[in-house]
Design a protein around this motif. Structure first.
Motif, PDB file in Angstrom:
ATOM      1  N   THR A   1       0.758  -1.037  -0.096  1.00  0.00           N
ATOM      2  CA  THR A   1      -0.248  -0.112  -0.049  1.00  0.00           C
ATOM      3  C   THR A   1       0.990   1.514  -0.410  1.00  0.00           C
ATOM      4  O   THR A   1       0.535   2.316  -0.630  1.00  0.00           O
ATOM      5  CB  THR A   1      -0.799  -0.292   1.263  1.00  0.00           C
ATOM      6  OG1 THR A   1      -1.712  -1.059   1.510  1.00  0.00           O
ATOM      7  CG2 THR A   1      -1.949   1.385   0.904  1.00  0.00           C
ATOM      8  N   THR A   2       2.098   1.229   0.772  1.00  0.00           N
ATOM      9  CA  THR A   2       3.054   2.468   0.721  1.00  0.00           C
ATOM     10  C   THR A   2       3.297   2.751  -0.415  1.00  0.00           C
ATOM     11  O   THR A   2       3.672   3.742  -1.126  1.00  0.00           O
ATOM     12  CB  THR A   2       4.185   2.232   1.828  1.00  0.00           C
ATOM     13  OG1 THR A   2       3.426   1.919   3.232  1.00  0.00           O
ATOM     14  CG2 THR A   2       4.655   3.429   1.964  1.00  0.00           C
ATOM     15  N   GLU A   3       3.775   1.579  -0.968  1.00  0.00           N
ATOM     16  CA  GLU A   3       4.240   1.293  -3.001  1.00  0.00           C
ATOM     17  C   GLU A   3       3.041   2.635  -3.700  1.00  0.00           C
ATOM     18  O   GLU A   3       4.225   3.163  -4.203  1.00  0.00           O
ATOM     19  CB  GLU A   3       4.577   0.230  -3.347  1.00  0.00           C
ATOM     20  CG  GLU A   3       6.170  -0.300  -2.276  1.00  0.00           C
ATOM     21  CD  GLU A   3       6.242  -1.945  -2.562  1.00  0.00           C
ATOM     22  OE1 GLU A   3       6.019  -1.907  -2.921  1.00  0.00           O
ATOM     23  OE2 GLU A   3       7.851  -2.351  -2.162  1.00  0.00           O
ATOM     24  N   LYS A   4       2.279   1.479  -3.313  1.00  0.00           N
ATOM     25  CA  LYS A   4       0.984   2.630  -4.749  1.00  0.00           C
ATOM     26  C   LYS A   4       0.933   4.205  -4.023  1.00  0.00           C
ATOM     27  O   LYS A   4       0.889   5.360  -5.075  1.00  0.00           O
ATOM     28  CB  LYS A   4      -0.003   1.773  -4.008  1.00  0.00           C
ATOM     29  CG  LYS A   4      -0.222   0.651  -4.516  1.00  0.00           C
ATOM     30  CD  LYS A   4      -1.402  -0.296  -3.921  1.00  0.00           C
ATOM     31  CE  LYS A   4      -1.214  -1.476  -4.420  1.00  0.00           C
ATOM     32  NZ  LYS A   4      -2.992  -2.259  -4.442  1.00  0.00           N
TER      33      LYS A   4
ATOM     34  N   GLU B   1       4.794  10.851  -5.845  1.00  0.00           N
ATOM     35  CA  GLU B   1       5.314  10.896  -7.253  1.00  0.00           C
ATOM     36  C   GLU B   1       4.632  11.902  -8.866  1.00  0.00           C
ATOM     37  O   GLU B   1       5.039  12.501  -9.730  1.00  0.00           O
ATOM     38  CB  GLU B   1       5.871  10.285  -7.770  1.00  0.00           C
ATOM     39  CG  GLU B   1       6.793   9.416  -7.035  1.00  0.00           C
ATOM     40  CD  GLU B   1       7.651   8.129  -7.318  1.00  0.00           C
ATOM     41  OE1 GLU B   1       7.332   8.302  -9.100  1.00  0.00           O
ATOM     42  OE2 GLU B   1       8.597   7.879  -6.775  1.00  0.00           O
ATOM     43  N   ASP B   2       3.138  11.328  -9.182  1.00  0.00           N
ATOM     44  CA  ASP B   2       1.969  12.358  -9.844  1.00  0.00           C
ATOM     45  C   ASP B   2       3.498  12.650 -10.867  1.00  0.00           C
ATOM     46  O   ASP B   2       3.007  13.767 -11.953  1.00  0.00           O
ATOM     47  CB  ASP B   2       2.316  13.334  -9.487  1.00  0.00           C
ATOM     48  CG  ASP B   2       0.593  14.331  -9.918  1.00  0.00           C
ATOM     49  OD1 ASP B   2      -0.317  13.016 -10.835  1.00  0.00           O
ATOM     50  OD2 ASP B   2       0.840  14.932  -9.731  1.00  0.00           O
ATOM     51  N   LYS B   3       3.433  11.549 -11.566  1.00  0.00           N
ATOM     52  CA  LYS B   3       4.278  11.513 -13.221  1.00  0.00           C
ATOM     53  C   LYS B   3       3.006  11.605 -14.475  1.00  0.00           C
ATOM     54  O   LYS B   3       4.020  11.899 -15.123  1.00  0.00           O
ATOM     55  CB  LYS B   3       4.455   9.781 -13.331  1.00  0.00           C
ATOM     56  CG  LYS B   3       6.270  10.093 -12.292  1.00  0.00           C
ATOM     57  CD  LYS B   3       6.599   8.217 -12.175  1.00  0.00           C
ATOM     58  CE  LYS B   3       7.938   8.090 -11.555  1.00  0.00           C
ATOM     59  NZ  LYS B   3       8.149   6.155 -11.675  1.00  0.00           N
TER      60      LYS B   3
ATOM     61  N   ASN C   1       0.969  13.485 -13.998  1.00  0.00           N
ATOM     62  CA  ASN C   1      -0.008  14.953 -13.362  1.00  0.00           C
ATOM     63  C   ASN C   1      -2.012  14.854 -12.879  1.00  0.00           C
ATOM     64  O   ASN C   1      -1.990  15.450 -12.686  1.00  0.00           O
ATOM     65  CB  ASN C   1      -0.108  16.015 -14.517  1.00  0.00           C
ATOM     66  CG  ASN C   1       1.618  16.232 -14.346  1.00  0.00           C
ATOM     67  OD1 ASN C   1       2.891  16.449 -13.631  1.00  0.00           O
ATOM     68  ND2 ASN C   1       1.888  16.426 -15.734  1.00  0.00           N
ATOM     69  N   ALA C   2      -2.266  13.687 -12.706  1.00  0.00           N
ATOM     70  CA  ALA C   2      -3.070  13.323 -12.417  1.00  0.00           C
ATOM     71  C   ALA C   2      -4.025  14.166 -11.037  1.00  0.00           C
ATOM     72  O   ALA C   2      -4.848  14.272 -10.854  1.00  0.00           O
ATOM     73  CB  ALA C   2      -4.005  11.817 -12.377  1.00  0.00           C
ATOM     74  N   ARG C   3      -2.689  13.389  -9.988  1.00  0.00           N
ATOM     75  CA  ARG C   3      -3.190  14.132  -8.819  1.00  0.00           C
ATOM     76  C   ARG C   3      -3.338  15.850  -9.129  1.00  0.00           C
ATOM     77  O   ARG C   3      -3.805  16.631  -8.426  1.00  0.00           O
ATOM     78  CB  ARG C   3      -1.892  14.348  -7.744  1.00  0.00           C
ATOM     79  CG  ARG C   3      -2.610  14.185  -6.217  1.00  0.00           C
ATOM     80  CD  ARG C   3      -1.664  13.915  -5.526  1.00  0.00           C
ATOM     81  NE  ARG C   3      -1.520  14.168  -3.769  1.00  0.00           N
ATOM     82  CZ  ARG C   3      -0.618  15.442  -3.838  1.00  0.00           C
ATOM     83  NH1 ARG C   3      -0.334  15.944  -4.545  1.00  0.00           N
ATOM     84  NH2 ARG C   3      -1.147  15.694  -2.221  1.00  0.00           N
ATOM     85  N   LYS C   4      -2.391  16.075  -9.962  1.00  0.00           N
ATOM     86  CA  LYS C   4      -1.579  17.506 -10.299  1.00  0.00           C
ATOM     87  C   LYS C   4      -3.609  18.367 -10.054  1.00  0.00           C
ATOM     88  O   LYS C   4      -3.774  19.576  -9.896  1.00  0.00           O
ATOM     89  CB  LYS C   4      -1.129  18.728 -10.490  1.00  0.00           C
ATOM     90  CG  LYS C   4      -0.728  19.788 -10.709  1.00  0.00           C
ATOM     91  CD  LYS C   4       0.206  20.076 -11.925  1.00  0.00           C
ATOM     92  CE  LYS C   4       0.340  21.592 -11.422  1.00  0.00           C
ATOM     93  NZ  LYS C   4       2.041  21.782 -12.042  1.00  0.00           N
ATOM     94  N   ASP C   5      -4.193  17.510 -11.332  1.00  0.00           N
ATOM     95  CA  ASP C   5      -5.118  18.143 -12.066  1.00  0.00           C
ATOM     96  C   ASP C   5      -6.411  17.881 -11.304  1.00  0.00           C
ATOM     97  O   ASP C   5      -7.114  18.650 -11.034  1.00  0.00           O
ATOM     98  CB  ASP C   5      -5.277  17.143 -13.251  1.00  0.00           C
ATOM     99  CG  ASP C   5      -4.010  17.881 -14.066  1.00  0.00           C
ATOM    100  OD1 ASP C   5      -3.377  18.582 -14.495  1.00  0.00           O
ATOM    101  OD2 ASP C   5      -3.620  16.369 -15.989  1.00  0.00           O
ATOM    102  N   GLU C   6      -6.679  17.073 -10.352  1.00  0.00           N
ATOM    103  CA  GLU C   6      -7.539  17.089  -9.619  1.00  0.00           C
ATOM    104  C   GLU C   6      -7.437  17.997  -8.835  1.00  0.00           C
ATOM    105  O   GLU C   6      -8.754  18.589  -8.595  1.00  0.00           O
ATOM    106  CB  GLU C   6      -7.808  15.392  -8.896  1.00  0.00           C
ATOM    107  CG  GLU C   6      -8.898  14.992  -8.319  1.00  0.00           C
ATOM    108  CD  GLU C   6      -8.898  13.251  -7.731  1.00  0.00           C
ATOM    109  OE1 GLU C   6      -9.383  13.207  -7.285  1.00  0.00           O
ATOM    110  OE2 GLU C   6      -8.318  12.602  -8.797  1.00  0.00           O
TER     111      GLU C   6
END
Length: 509
Positions: A54-57, A63-65, A67-72
């Motif tokens: 789970t930590t690896e996920k 890391e957001d390679k 940019n999905a997290r940034k867009d959300e």
């Protein structure tokens, strides 16, 4: 509802924290049996593996390679292609929530704590063979058969193999350089690793092996690896000298001939060249490789079945040394595992010796008793009993009264050398042991009759001196076992040998 990336991140953090609390709660319990303790270790190991995955996920999400997290995060703030519109983003999310509940009107909140609490009662599947007895003993029978049917092994019993399998330094290194030994060592190391992972799942085997490899590299560089030291005798100081000859020391074929036919044959075989012919022909064929690379030699010089030229001399030496170094490293890892499993190895030896004295029916009965004992153990036995004076336990599992302890002298220890220095606690137990099988067997081994004359005698020398005085007093050299040797039946009645034999023949005993 949990399809968004931020919700997945939140749920992953919650799972990690819940699993950490679950591990702490599980380790606070003291398992009553060895099997429960093993189950607990595997449960904790499985939870740790789940936390790691789970930590690896989570690391990949942060890391957001793509940019999905940034867009959300930007979408939550109302950032669009035309500008910032907070209310539009809010009502879009509200519409999504209402649509979800409209499609799933019967949806209910699931309490994840109940699901995780069920993990505390889980019994993980751990595979053990019948011989291993759920991790108490080793099962090395396949490796034992491989050992006794090899050139480096010896025809010994299984009990003796348990003493020597952890001592590979006693095997000559010439036999260790064979493929047969390398395969045996790989199988042995693989089994010990697999057994150790099943019995000690919380141990970090990678960290243990990293320390072993660091120490091994230092010892190998200094030539201090046990069983692989440089001896400087009989060409055993350098394993490569057995196969490859350094041609820089020889200027002519005649000088090379002085090496001898056997060494020339070994050197030619190591290079894949023909090994036949006279000494001069062998020397000439080997001398060709000094100035001509193997790749440019005529194929007629190579042996049949050889796939063309192999390595040159230096690369062949390097390959041989690396192969032997790999075998030596496997031995070092195997010895480390044997040190960690030393208690299990000793228990295995005792179990093998014990089985040799039992019949098949007795072994099956003993196995059933062990299984019944494990199944009948209850949680009540796990409660600690207040016993500061360390008094003996009574029939009800509680300490006996102190006055009874002092009355019968149960605190006194009596040792009997004839019984193998066995300890008897209390005067009553000491007096009773003179009629038990252990003392009778000890007297029989000394060649002394177990009569009442030898009561209170626990020293071997005193018993022998008393027996000599009795023989001198009687004036005979042999005692009369039919009249003087005593036997005891199941009810505790004492007979001499003649009477006991007669009653046994009549079926009365």
């Amino acid at each position: 509802m949990s399809s968004t990336l931020l919700e997945v991140t939140r749920a992953a953090h919650e799972d990690v924290e819940r699993l950490e609390r679950l591990i702490v709660k599980d380790l606070q319990n003291d398992p009553p049996t060895a099997r429960d303790r093993l189950y607990q270790s595997h449960r904790v190991r499985n939870n740790i593996d789940t936390i790691i995955s789970t930590t690896e996920k989570l690391v990949e999400i942060y890391e957001d390679k793509d940019n999905a997290r940034k867009d959300e995060i930007a979408a939550l703030g109302g950032q669009t292609a035309t500008g910032i519109n907070v209310f539009s983003a809010f009502y879009d999310r509200l519409k999504e929530i209402r649509e979800y509940h409209r499609k799933h009107p019967a949806a209910r909140v699931v309490d994840a704590n109940e699901e995780y609490e069920a993990l505390l009662k889980e019994e993980p599947v751990v595979e053990f063979s019948g011989e291993e007895a759920f991790g108490r003993y080793l099962d090395l029978h396949e490796l034992f058969n491989q050992y006794i049917n090899s050139k480096f092994g010896a025809k010994i019993e299984y009990s003796a193999y348990l003493d020597v399998f952890s001592q590979p330094h006693n095997i000559p290194w010439k036999l260790k350089s064979t493929r047969q030994y390398r395969e045996y060592m790989e199988n042995l190391l693989e089994y010990l690793i697999y057994f150790f992972q099943r019995t000690e799942p919380l141990q970090d085997l990678d960290r243990i092996f990293s320390k072993v490899e660091a120490e091994f590299e230092e010892q190998w560089a200094n030539g201090q690896v046990q069983g692989w030291e440089k001896q400087g005798q009989e060409n055993e100081d350098d394993p490569a000298q057995h196969t490859v000859i350094d041609l820089d020391y020889y200027g002519t074929v005649e000088e090379l001939m002085e090496v001898g036919p056997e060494k020339l044959k070994e050197a030619l075989a190591a290079l894949g060249l023909k090994t036949g012919g006279t000494v001069q022909q062998r020397a000439e064929r080997l001398f060709l490789t000094k100035l001509t690379p193997l790749e440019k030699l005529d194929k007629k010089h190579f042996a049949k079945g050889s796939h063309g030229p192999r390595q040159n001399g230096s690369s062949a030496v390097s390959q041989d040394i690396n192969s032997l170094k790999h075998v030596a490293l496997m031995e070092a890892k195997m010895k480390k595992l044997c040190d960690l499993l030393s208690k299990t190895i000793e228990q295995t030896k005792e179990n093998v010796v014990k089985k040799q004295a039992l019949t098949y029916e007795e072994m099956e009965q003993e196995r059933e008793e062990e299984e019944t004992q494990v199944d009948t153990e209850s949680d009540d036995e796990d409660q600690q009993i207040y016993n500061p004076l360390k008094l003996p336990m009574g029939w009800d599992g509680k300490p006996i009264p102190y006055w009874l302890y002092k009355l019968h002298g149960l605190g006194q220890e009596f040792k009997c050398e004839i019984c193998g220095n066995y300890s008897y606690w209390g005067r009553r137990a000491f007096e009773r042991h003179f009629k038990e099988w252990r003392h009778q067997h000890g007297m029989r081994c000394l060649g002394i009759p177990n009569t009442k004359n030898f009561n209170e005698i626990t020293n071997i020398q005193e018993a022998q001196e008393l027996w000599e005085k009795i023989r001198e007093r009687q004036g005979v050299n042999k005692w009369r076992p039919d009249l003087e040797e005593e036997y005891e039946d199941k009810e505790g009645n004492i007979y001499n040998k003649k009477t006991y034999t007669d009653l046994q023949r009549q079926g009365l005993i």
